[in-house]
Design a protein around this motif. Structure first.
Motif, mmCIF file in Angstrom:
data_model
loop_
_atom_site.group_PDB
_atom_site.id
_atom_site.type_symbol
_atom_site.label_atom_id
_atom_site.label_comp_id
_atom_site.label_asym_id
_atom_site.label_seq_id
_atom_site.Cartn_x
_atom_site.Cartn_y
_atom_site.Cartn_z
ATOM 1 N N ARG A 105 1.605 2.746 -6.897
ATOM 2 C CA ARG A 105 1.035 3.982 -7.175
ATOM 3 C C ARG A 105 -0.068 3.697 -8.377
ATOM 4 N NH1 ARG A 105 2.704 5.567 -3.204
ATOM 5 N NH2 ARG A 105 4.623 6.571 -2.842
ATOM 6 N N ILE A 106 -0.296 2.518 -8.581
ATOM 7 C CA ILE A 106 -1.339 2.246 -9.659
ATOM 8 C C ILE A 106 -1.754 0.760 -9.123
ATOM 9 C CG2 ILE A 106 -0.292 3.369 -11.783
ATOM 10 C CD1 ILE A 106 0.790 0.888 -12.427
ATOM 11 N N ASP A 107 -3.142 0.458 -9.547
ATOM 12 C CA ASP A 107 -3.703 -0.704 -9.067
ATOM 13 C C ASP A 107 -3.991 -1.550 -10.188
ATOM 14 O OD1 ASP A 107 -4.230 -2.835 -7.117
ATOM 15 O OD2 ASP A 107 -6.299 -2.236 -7.050
ATOM 16 N N SER B 9 0.851 -1.283 0.086
ATOM 17 C CA SER B 9 0.080 0.141 0.092
ATOM 18 C C SER B 9 0.798 1.388 -0.005
ATOM 19 C CB SER B 9 -1.030 0.183 1.445
ATOM 20 O OG SER B 9 -0.198 0.092 2.254
#
Length: 123
Positions: free
Chosen positions: A39-41, A35
């Protein structure tokens, strides 16, 4: 968002999210910090719930990058579609599903395209 523009979607050896891939690729202790790091999922699990176009899933059973269980999970959560199909490519790896699948792969792909674009006008 673009459901009215989609006649169908083909997915091949894809993942549920970047966070899930962190758990596959990196040592377990890294998960504790994901987490803070990510920065991106690219949360395909959430996105696919918004897709209503027919779906075709090609999944290599020997994929060395993306475990097949992630593809199966994505298939399971895609419950808002009128048509979905899961095709397992026996002996396939991450980048050679079309080669390992051979004629059957291309026949399945072609049938899917034909079936879902036969009556498509200008979208």
């Amino acid at each position: 968002m673009y459901n009215d523009k989609l006649a169908g979607v083909v997915l091949e050896n894809t993942f549920t999210s970047i966070g899930d891939m962190v758990e596959v690729v990196f040592p377990k202790f890294i998960s504790t910090f994901k987490s803070l790091i990510l920065r991106i999922d690219w949360n395909s699990r959430a996105a696919i719930k918004n897709v209503h176009a027919p779906l075709l899933f090609f999944s290599s059973d020997e994929d060395e990058l993306v475990p097949q269980k992630l593809m199966r999970e994505l298939y399971q959560v895609a419950d808002g579609v009128k048509e979905k199909e899961f095709v397992q490519i026996k002996g396939g790896h991450h980048n050679d599903a079309f080669m390992k699948g051979g004629k059957a792969y291309f026949r399945k792909f072609s049938d899917f395209i034909d079936r879902n674009t036969l009556n498509v006008q200008d979208m």
